[in-house]
Enzyme design. Structure first.
Site, mmCIF file in Angstrom:
data_model
loop_
_atom_site.group_PDB
_atom_site.id
_atom_site.type_symbol
_atom_site.label_atom_id
_atom_site.label_comp_id
_atom_site.label_asym_id
_atom_site.label_seq_id
_atom_site.Cartn_x
_atom_site.Cartn_y
_atom_site.Cartn_z
ATOM 1 N N LYS A 64 0.835 -1.212 0.000
ATOM 2 C CA LYS A 64 0.000 0.000 0.000
ATOM 3 C C LYS A 64 0.865 1.256 0.000
ATOM 4 O O LYS A 64 2.046 1.192 0.385
ATOM 5 C CB LYS A 64 -0.901 -0.031 1.230
ATOM 6 C CG LYS A 64 -0.116 -0.079 2.538
ATOM 7 C CD LYS A 64 -0.994 -0.472 3.710
ATOM 8 C CE LYS A 64 -0.162 -0.482 4.993
ATOM 9 N NZ LYS A 64 -0.913 -1.024 6.123
ATOM 10 N N ARG A 157 -11.007 0.201 13.749
ATOM 11 C CA ARG A 157 -10.723 0.928 12.516
ATOM 12 C C ARG A 157 -11.561 0.381 11.360
ATOM 13 O O ARG A 157 -12.165 1.148 10.632
ATOM 14 C CB ARG A 157 -9.231 0.831 12.205
ATOM 15 C CG ARG A 157 -8.819 1.567 10.962
ATOM 16 C CD ARG A 157 -7.317 1.596 10.771
ATOM 17 N NE ARG A 157 -6.758 0.308 10.354
ATOM 18 C CZ ARG A 157 -5.508 0.161 9.904
ATOM 19 N NH1 ARG A 157 -4.692 1.199 9.833
ATOM 20 N NH2 ARG A 157 -5.069 -1.023 9.555
ATOM 21 N N TYR A 286 16.646 30.057 7.039
ATOM 22 C CA TYR A 286 15.529 30.817 7.609
ATOM 23 C C TYR A 286 15.639 30.920 9.122
ATOM 24 O O TYR A 286 15.957 29.930 9.796
ATOM 25 C CB TYR A 286 14.202 30.121 7.284
ATOM 26 C CG TYR A 286 13.826 30.144 5.834
ATOM 27 C CD1 TYR A 286 13.572 31.347 5.165
ATOM 28 C CD2 TYR A 286 13.697 28.960 5.118
ATOM 29 C CE1 TYR A 286 13.199 31.359 3.826
ATOM 30 C CE2 TYR A 286 13.326 28.965 3.781
ATOM 31 C CZ TYR A 286 13.087 30.164 3.137
ATOM 32 O OH TYR A 286 12.726 30.166 1.827
ATOM 33 N N MET A 334 12.418 23.922 1.647
ATOM 34 C CA MET A 334 11.605 23.051 0.795
ATOM 35 C C MET A 334 12.448 22.282 -0.218
ATOM 36 O O MET A 334 12.217 21.097 -0.460
ATOM 37 C CB MET A 334 10.547 23.885 0.062
ATOM 38 C CG MET A 334 9.539 23.022 -0.686
ATOM 39 S SD MET A 334 8.336 23.999 -1.604
ATOM 40 C CE MET A 334 7.407 24.764 -0.291
#
Ligand SMILES: *Cc1c(COP(=O)(O)O)cnc(C)c1O
Length: 395
Positions: A64, A157, A286, A334
Protein backbone atom coordinates in the site's frame (compact mmCIF):
# COMPACT_ATOMS: atom_id res chain seq x y z
CA UNK A 1 25.26 7.94 17.35
CA UNK A 2 23.15 8.04 14.26
CA UNK A 3 25.72 6.61 11.90
CA UNK A 4 26.88 3.15 12.78
CA UNK A 5 30.06 1.70 11.48
CA UNK A 6 28.83 -1.77 12.38
CA UNK A 7 25.53 -3.45 11.65
CA UNK A 8 23.23 -4.32 14.50
CA UNK A 9 23.59 -7.68 16.23
CA UNK A 10 22.28 -10.49 14.10
CA UNK A 11 22.74 -8.68 10.82
CA UNK A 12 25.19 -10.26 8.44
CA UNK A 13 28.75 -8.99 8.92
CA UNK A 14 29.70 -5.85 7.08
CA UNK A 15 30.75 -6.73 3.60
CA UNK A 16 28.48 -9.79 3.44
CA UNK A 17 26.59 -7.82 0.84
CA UNK A 18 27.77 -4.85 -1.12
CA UNK A 19 26.49 -1.87 0.75
CA UNK A 20 25.41 0.80 -1.72
CA UNK A 21 27.40 4.00 -2.00
CA UNK A 22 26.09 7.27 -3.37
CA UNK A 23 28.18 6.88 -6.48
CA UNK A 24 26.83 3.44 -7.41
CA UNK A 25 23.78 4.67 -9.23
CA UNK A 26 24.05 8.06 -10.85
CA UNK A 27 20.78 8.84 -12.56
CA UNK A 28 21.55 10.34 -15.89
CA UNK A 29 18.97 12.92 -16.83
CA UNK A 30 19.39 16.43 -15.52
CA UNK A 31 16.41 16.44 -13.20
CA UNK A 32 17.44 13.20 -11.56
CA UNK A 33 20.83 14.63 -10.82
CA UNK A 34 19.61 16.85 -7.97
CA UNK A 35 18.34 14.20 -5.60
CA UNK A 36 17.07 10.68 -5.86
CA UNK A 37 15.92 7.72 -3.84
CA UNK A 38 17.85 4.57 -4.48
CA UNK A 39 15.83 1.44 -3.72
CA UNK A 40 17.91 -1.67 -3.07
CA UNK A 41 15.72 -4.50 -4.32
CA UNK A 42 18.21 -7.15 -3.22
CA UNK A 43 17.94 -5.89 0.37
CA UNK A 44 14.15 -5.86 0.01
CA UNK A 45 14.12 -9.49 -1.05
CA UNK A 46 16.56 -10.43 1.72
CA UNK A 47 14.25 -8.85 4.33
CA UNK A 48 11.25 -10.63 2.84
CA UNK A 49 13.04 -14.00 2.97
CA UNK A 50 13.89 -13.41 6.61
CA UNK A 51 10.26 -12.73 7.48
CA UNK A 52 9.07 -15.75 5.54
CA UNK A 53 11.65 -18.03 7.14
CA UNK A 54 10.90 -16.74 10.64
CA UNK A 55 7.12 -16.96 10.20
CA UNK A 56 7.19 -20.31 8.39
CA UNK A 57 4.17 -19.34 6.27
CA UNK A 58 3.73 -17.47 2.97
CA UNK A 59 3.69 -13.69 2.85
CA UNK A 60 0.92 -11.29 2.01
CA UNK A 61 3.28 -8.41 1.32
CA UNK A 62 1.83 -4.99 2.10
CA UNK A 63 2.56 -2.69 -0.84
CA UNK A 64 0.00 0.00 0.00
CA UNK A 65 0.92 3.68 -0.37
CA UNK A 66 3.40 2.89 -3.16
CA UNK A 67 5.06 0.23 -1.04
CA UNK A 68 5.53 2.71 1.82
CA UNK A 69 6.87 5.27 -0.61
CA UNK A 70 9.36 3.07 -2.45
CA UNK A 71 7.25 2.27 -5.54
CA UNK A 72 4.56 -0.41 -5.54
CA UNK A 73 5.12 -1.86 -9.00
CA UNK A 74 8.91 -2.37 -8.91
CA UNK A 75 8.65 -3.58 -5.31
CA UNK A 76 5.86 -6.04 -6.13
CA UNK A 77 7.81 -7.35 -9.13
CA UNK A 78 10.96 -7.83 -7.06
CA UNK A 79 9.03 -9.56 -4.28
CA UNK A 80 7.85 -12.19 -6.75
CA UNK A 81 11.23 -13.75 -5.84
CA UNK A 82 9.77 -14.87 -2.49
CA UNK A 83 6.66 -16.24 -4.14
CA UNK A 84 4.22 -14.27 -1.99
CA UNK A 85 0.71 -15.53 -1.45
CA UNK A 86 -0.47 -12.04 -2.40
CA UNK A 87 -0.14 -8.29 -2.13
CA UNK A 88 -1.93 -5.91 0.23
CA UNK A 89 -3.18 -2.50 -0.91
CA UNK A 90 -5.40 0.24 0.47
CA UNK A 91 -7.70 1.02 -2.45
CA UNK A 92 -9.15 -0.30 -5.67
CA UNK A 93 -6.99 2.23 -7.54
CA UNK A 94 -3.81 0.89 -5.97
CA UNK A 95 -4.83 -2.66 -6.78
CA UNK A 96 -5.80 -1.79 -10.35
CA UNK A 97 -2.37 -0.17 -10.86
CA UNK A 98 -0.67 -3.42 -9.83
CA UNK A 99 -2.86 -5.41 -12.22
CA UNK A 100 -2.15 -2.95 -15.04
CA UNK A 101 1.56 -3.62 -14.45
CA UNK A 102 0.96 -7.36 -14.79
CA UNK A 103 1.14 -8.35 -11.12
CA UNK A 104 -0.53 -11.73 -10.60
CA UNK A 105 -1.68 -13.48 -7.47
CA UNK A 106 -4.11 -12.21 -4.91
CA UNK A 107 -4.31 -8.44 -4.41
CA UNK A 108 -6.19 -7.80 -1.18
CA UNK A 109 -7.71 -4.39 -0.45
CA UNK A 110 -7.56 -3.69 3.29
CA UNK A 111 -9.31 -0.34 3.57
CA UNK A 112 -13.08 -0.89 3.49
CA UNK A 113 -14.45 -0.31 -0.01
CA UNK A 114 -17.58 1.73 -0.42
CA UNK A 115 -20.36 -0.02 -2.37
CA UNK A 116 -19.57 2.01 -5.50
CA UNK A 117 -15.94 0.80 -5.44
CA UNK A 118 -16.88 -2.86 -5.63
CA UNK A 119 -17.39 -3.00 -9.44
CA UNK A 120 -13.97 -1.47 -9.95
CA UNK A 121 -12.40 -3.92 -7.53
CA UNK A 122 -14.13 -6.77 -9.31
CA UNK A 123 -13.03 -5.58 -12.75
CA UNK A 124 -9.40 -5.60 -11.55
CA UNK A 125 -9.76 -9.07 -9.99
CA UNK A 126 -9.02 -7.74 -6.52
CA UNK A 127 -9.91 -9.40 -3.23
CA UNK A 128 -11.89 -7.07 -0.98
CA UNK A 129 -12.04 -7.28 2.79
CA UNK A 130 -15.73 -7.06 3.66
CA UNK A 131 -17.84 -7.08 6.79
CA UNK A 132 -21.27 -5.80 5.81
CA UNK A 133 -23.76 -8.42 4.66
CA UNK A 134 -25.08 -6.15 1.90
CA UNK A 135 -21.57 -5.77 0.48
CA UNK A 136 -21.00 -9.52 0.49
CA UNK A 137 -24.26 -9.96 -1.46
CA UNK A 138 -23.31 -7.15 -3.83
CA UNK A 139 -19.91 -8.72 -4.38
CA UNK A 140 -21.53 -12.06 -5.19
CA UNK A 141 -23.99 -10.37 -7.57
CA UNK A 142 -21.08 -8.81 -9.46
CA UNK A 143 -19.73 -12.29 -10.13
CA UNK A 144 -17.94 -12.67 -6.84
CA UNK A 145 -14.54 -14.15 -6.37
CA UNK A 146 -12.49 -14.40 -3.23
CA UNK A 147 -13.21 -12.04 -0.37
CA UNK A 148 -11.91 -11.88 3.18
CA UNK A 149 -13.86 -11.13 6.31
CA UNK A 150 -12.49 -8.21 8.32
CA UNK A 151 -12.84 -8.72 12.08
CA UNK A 152 -12.32 -5.81 14.46
CA UNK A 153 -10.85 -7.16 17.70
CA UNK A 154 -9.96 -3.84 19.28
CA UNK A 155 -8.28 -1.66 16.70
CA UNK A 156 -11.67 0.02 16.06
CA UNK A 157 -10.72 0.93 12.52
CA UNK A 158 -12.29 -1.52 10.08
CA UNK A 159 -14.34 -4.68 10.16
CA UNK A 160 -17.11 -6.32 12.11
CA UNK A 161 -16.83 -6.36 15.88
CA UNK A 162 -15.70 -9.80 17.06
CA UNK A 163 -18.64 -9.98 19.47
CA UNK A 164 -21.28 -8.66 17.08
CA UNK A 165 -21.20 -10.71 13.89
CA UNK A 166 -24.84 -10.25 12.94
CA UNK A 167 -27.16 -12.91 11.54
CA UNK A 168 -27.28 -11.25 8.13
CA UNK A 169 -23.48 -11.35 7.89
CA UNK A 170 -23.32 -14.98 9.05
CA UNK A 171 -25.99 -15.94 6.51
CA UNK A 172 -24.08 -14.15 3.76
CA UNK A 173 -20.91 -15.96 4.81
CA UNK A 174 -22.80 -19.24 4.57
CA UNK A 175 -24.04 -18.50 1.05
CA UNK A 176 -20.83 -16.88 -0.18
CA UNK A 177 -18.07 -18.32 2.01
CA UNK A 178 -15.06 -16.05 2.50
CA UNK A 179 -11.69 -17.32 1.39
CA UNK A 180 -10.13 -15.67 4.40
CA UNK A 181 -10.68 -13.84 7.64
CA UNK A 182 -8.27 -11.52 9.36
CA UNK A 183 -7.78 -9.12 12.19
CA UNK A 184 -5.19 -6.45 12.88
CA UNK A 185 -3.16 -6.08 16.09
CA UNK A 186 -2.99 -2.56 17.42
CA UNK A 187 0.11 -2.96 19.62
CA UNK A 188 2.28 -5.48 17.82
CA UNK A 189 5.41 -3.38 18.09
CA UNK A 190 5.12 -2.62 21.77
CA UNK A 191 7.07 -4.37 24.48
CA UNK A 192 6.00 -5.16 28.01
CA UNK A 193 3.43 -7.34 29.66
CA UNK A 194 0.45 -5.08 29.03
CA UNK A 195 1.01 -5.16 25.28
CA UNK A 196 1.49 -8.94 25.49
CA UNK A 197 -1.82 -9.33 27.29
CA UNK A 198 -3.63 -7.08 24.82
CA UNK A 199 -2.27 -9.09 21.88
CA UNK A 200 -3.43 -12.33 23.48
CA UNK A 201 -6.84 -10.80 24.05
CA UNK A 202 -7.15 -9.72 20.43
CA UNK A 203 -6.17 -13.19 19.25
CA UNK A 204 -8.73 -14.80 21.57
CA UNK A 205 -11.41 -12.46 20.22
CA UNK A 206 -10.46 -13.37 16.67
CA UNK A 207 -10.69 -17.09 17.45
CA UNK A 208 -14.11 -16.53 19.00
CA UNK A 209 -15.32 -14.69 15.89
CA UNK A 210 -13.98 -17.33 13.52
CA UNK A 211 -15.64 -20.05 15.58
CA UNK A 212 -19.02 -18.47 14.82
CA UNK A 213 -18.57 -18.76 11.07
CA UNK A 214 -20.36 -21.64 9.33
CA UNK A 215 -16.98 -23.04 8.21
CA UNK A 216 -13.37 -22.13 8.90
CA UNK A 217 -12.13 -19.95 6.03
CA UNK A 218 -9.04 -21.55 4.49
CA UNK A 219 -6.83 -18.49 4.99
CA UNK A 220 -6.71 -16.87 8.43
CA UNK A 221 -4.23 -14.08 9.06
CA UNK A 222 -3.32 -11.88 11.98
CA UNK A 223 0.34 -10.91 12.20
CA UNK A 224 1.86 -7.78 10.69
CA UNK A 225 5.61 -7.36 10.43
CA UNK A 226 6.22 -6.34 14.06
CA UNK A 227 4.26 -9.37 15.27
CA UNK A 228 6.62 -11.64 13.33
CA UNK A 229 9.63 -9.70 14.53
CA UNK A 230 8.53 -10.42 18.09
CA UNK A 231 6.87 -13.76 17.84
CA UNK A 232 8.54 -15.58 14.96
CA UNK A 233 6.52 -18.59 13.88
CA UNK A 234 3.01 -17.77 12.80
CA UNK A 235 0.04 -19.53 14.33
CA UNK A 236 -1.96 -18.69 11.19
CA UNK A 237 -1.89 -19.27 7.44
CA UNK A 238 0.04 -16.24 6.28
CA UNK A 239 1.60 -13.05 7.63
CA UNK A 240 1.28 -9.44 6.42
CA UNK A 241 4.62 -7.65 6.71
CA UNK A 242 5.15 -4.10 5.54
CA UNK A 243 7.66 -1.81 7.20
CA UNK A 244 10.29 -4.49 7.87
CA UNK A 245 10.50 -5.33 4.17
CA UNK A 246 11.38 -1.72 3.48
CA UNK A 247 14.26 -1.70 5.93
CA UNK A 248 12.72 -0.16 9.03
CA UNK A 249 11.26 -1.37 12.29
CA UNK A 250 9.59 0.07 15.35
CA UNK A 251 10.30 -2.99 17.47
CA UNK A 252 12.72 -2.41 20.31
CA UNK A 253 15.03 -5.38 19.94
CA UNK A 254 15.33 -7.35 23.12
CA UNK A 255 17.30 -10.55 23.30
CA UNK A 256 14.22 -12.46 22.25
CA UNK A 257 13.48 -10.82 18.88
CA UNK A 258 12.84 -13.42 16.20
CA UNK A 259 14.38 -11.28 13.48
CA UNK A 260 17.52 -9.17 13.27
CA UNK A 261 17.25 -5.50 12.39
CA UNK A 262 16.19 -5.19 8.76
CA UNK A 263 18.63 -4.44 5.99
CA UNK A 264 18.23 -0.82 4.82
CA UNK A 265 16.43 -0.58 1.47
CA UNK A 266 15.90 3.15 0.88
CA UNK A 267 18.88 5.40 0.25
CA UNK A 268 18.19 9.09 -0.19
CA UNK A 269 20.94 10.94 -2.05
CA UNK A 270 21.29 14.59 -2.90
CA UNK A 271 23.95 16.49 -4.76
CA UNK A 272 26.02 19.37 -3.50
CA UNK A 273 24.90 22.32 -5.61
CA UNK A 274 26.59 25.16 -3.74
CA UNK A 275 29.47 25.62 -1.29
CA UNK A 276 30.57 28.60 0.80
CA UNK A 277 32.78 29.46 3.75
CA UNK A 278 31.15 31.41 6.56
CA UNK A 279 32.89 33.63 9.06
CA UNK A 280 32.51 33.37 12.80
CA UNK A 281 28.99 34.31 13.89
CA UNK A 282 27.36 34.22 10.46
CA UNK A 283 24.05 32.39 10.21
CA UNK A 284 22.51 29.81 7.92
CA UNK A 285 18.95 29.47 6.55
CA UNK A 286 15.53 30.82 7.61
CA UNK A 287 15.29 32.28 11.05
CA UNK A 288 19.08 32.28 11.45
CA UNK A 289 18.82 29.38 13.88
CA UNK A 290 22.40 28.20 13.24
CA UNK A 291 25.53 30.29 13.62
CA UNK A 292 29.10 29.56 12.68
CA UNK A 293 31.61 29.10 15.51
CA UNK A 294 34.74 30.12 13.71
CA UNK A 295 35.07 29.70 9.97
CA UNK A 296 32.79 26.92 8.71
CA UNK A 297 32.38 25.32 5.31
CA UNK A 298 28.73 25.00 4.31
CA UNK A 299 27.45 22.77 1.51
CA UNK A 300 23.98 23.20 0.02
CA UNK A 301 22.41 19.93 -1.11
CA UNK A 302 19.44 19.85 -3.44
CA UNK A 303 16.86 18.11 -1.27
CA UNK A 304 14.48 19.50 1.33
CA UNK A 305 11.16 18.80 2.93
CA UNK A 306 9.49 18.98 -0.51
CA UNK A 307 11.41 15.78 -1.19
CA UNK A 308 10.45 14.16 2.10
CA UNK A 309 13.56 15.17 4.02
CA UNK A 310 11.72 16.30 7.12
CA UNK A 311 11.89 19.88 8.30
CA UNK A 312 12.17 18.57 11.84
CA UNK A 313 15.72 17.51 10.94
CA UNK A 314 16.70 21.19 11.00
CA UNK A 315 19.83 21.49 13.18
CA UNK A 316 19.37 17.81 14.15
CA UNK A 317 19.91 15.61 11.12
CA UNK A 318 23.22 14.39 9.79
CA UNK A 319 24.29 13.38 6.30
CA UNK A 320 27.08 11.11 5.20
CA UNK A 321 29.58 12.88 2.98
CA UNK A 322 32.26 10.54 1.65
CA UNK A 323 31.54 8.32 4.62
CA UNK A 324 31.84 11.12 7.19
CA UNK A 325 29.08 12.67 9.22
CA UNK A 326 28.11 16.22 8.34
CA UNK A 327 25.43 17.84 10.50
CA UNK A 328 22.48 19.74 9.09
CA UNK A 329 23.09 23.45 9.60
CA UNK A 330 20.00 25.60 10.09
CA UNK A 331 16.47 24.95 8.92
CA UNK A 332 15.76 22.42 6.23
CA UNK A 333 14.03 24.32 3.41
CA UNK A 334 11.61 23.05 0.79
CA UNK A 335 14.19 22.36 -1.90
CA UNK A 336 17.57 22.60 -0.22
CA UNK A 337 19.34 21.63 2.97
CA UNK A 338 22.63 23.02 4.25
CA UNK A 339 25.32 20.83 5.80
CA UNK A 340 28.36 21.74 7.85
CA UNK A 341 31.08 20.02 5.83
CA UNK A 342 34.02 21.67 7.56
CA UNK A 343 35.30 18.22 8.57
CA UNK A 344 34.39 16.33 5.41
CA UNK A 345 35.99 16.49 1.99
CA UNK A 346 33.31 17.88 -0.28
CA UNK A 347 33.12 19.24 -3.81
CA UNK A 348 30.43 20.66 -6.01
CA UNK A 349 28.43 17.85 -7.62
CA UNK A 350 29.23 15.28 -4.95
CA UNK A 351 26.35 13.01 -3.94
CA UNK A 352 25.70 12.88 -0.20
CA UNK A 353 23.58 10.38 1.70
CA UNK A 354 20.65 11.67 3.76
CA UNK A 355 19.23 8.22 4.48
CA UNK A 356 20.69 4.76 4.06
CA UNK A 357 24.13 3.39 3.35
CA UNK A 358 27.29 5.09 2.29
CA UNK A 359 29.33 1.94 2.08
CA UNK A 360 29.40 0.39 5.54
CA UNK A 361 28.21 3.54 7.28
CA UNK A 362 24.48 3.84 7.57
CA UNK A 363 21.75 6.25 8.58
CA UNK A 364 18.93 3.81 9.28
CA UNK A 365 15.34 4.83 8.62
CA UNK A 366 14.62 4.22 12.30
CA UNK A 367 17.41 6.50 13.46
CA UNK A 368 16.56 9.27 11.00
CA UNK A 369 12.86 9.01 11.90
CA UNK A 370 13.70 9.16 15.60
CA UNK A 371 15.72 12.32 15.06
CA UNK A 372 12.81 13.84 13.14
CA UNK A 373 10.37 12.63 15.81
CA UNK A 374 8.20 10.87 13.26
CA UNK A 375 7.57 7.19 12.80
CA UNK A 376 9.63 5.40 10.16
CA UNK A 377 6.30 4.71 8.39
CA UNK A 378 5.84 8.46 7.87
CA UNK A 379 9.46 9.04 6.96
CA UNK A 380 9.38 6.44 4.18
CA UNK A 381 5.93 7.24 2.80
CA UNK A 382 7.01 10.90 2.70
CA UNK A 383 9.57 9.96 0.02
CA UNK A 384 6.78 8.99 -2.35
CA UNK A 385 6.36 12.03 -4.51
CA UNK A 386 9.13 14.28 -5.72
CA UNK A 387 12.40 12.41 -5.66
CA UNK A 388 12.85 10.09 -8.61
CA UNK A 389 13.26 6.46 -7.62
CA UNK A 390 16.18 4.47 -8.95
CA UNK A 391 16.19 0.70 -8.52
CA UNK A 392 19.22 -1.48 -7.94
CA UNK A 393 18.43 -4.92 -9.24
CA UNK A 394 17.51 -7.90 -7.16
CA UNK A 395 19.98 -10.67 -7.97
C1 LIG B 1 -0.22 -1.81 6.91
C2 LIG B 1 -0.78 -3.09 7.39
C3 LIG B 1 0.06 -4.18 7.70
C4 LIG B 1 1.56 -4.08 7.71
O1 LIG B 1 2.01 -3.55 8.92
P1 LIG B 1 3.56 -3.32 9.23
O2 LIG B 1 3.55 -2.76 10.59
O3 LIG B 1 4.05 -2.34 8.22
O4 LIG B 1 4.24 -4.64 9.11
C5 LIG B 1 -0.53 -5.38 8.02
N1 LIG B 1 -1.88 -5.51 8.06
C6 LIG B 1 -2.71 -4.49 7.79
C7 LIG B 1 -4.17 -4.70 7.87
C8 LIG B 1 -2.20 -3.25 7.47
O5 LIG B 1 -3.02 -2.23 7.21
Amino acid sequence: MLAEANPLPGAPPAGARDRPRPTDVAPSDADRARAWLEVDLAALVLNARRVRDAAGVPLLVMVKAEAYGLGAVPVARALAAVDPWGYGVASAAEGAALRAAGVRGRVVVFTPLLPDDLPRAHAAALTPTLHRAADVRRWAALGGGAWHLAVDTGMARAGARWDALDDALLAAARDVPPEGAYTHLHSADEGGEDAERVRAEQVARFRAAVAQLPTRPPVLHVENGPAVERGGRSAWDLVRPGLYLYGASCVVREGSAALPAPEPVAHLRARVVDLRTLRDGESVSYGATWRACGPRRIATVAAGYGDGYRRALSNRGVALVHGREAPVAGRVTMDMTMLDVTDAPCALGDAVTLLGHDGDRVLTADAVAARAEVSPYELLTGLRLRVPHVYRGAD
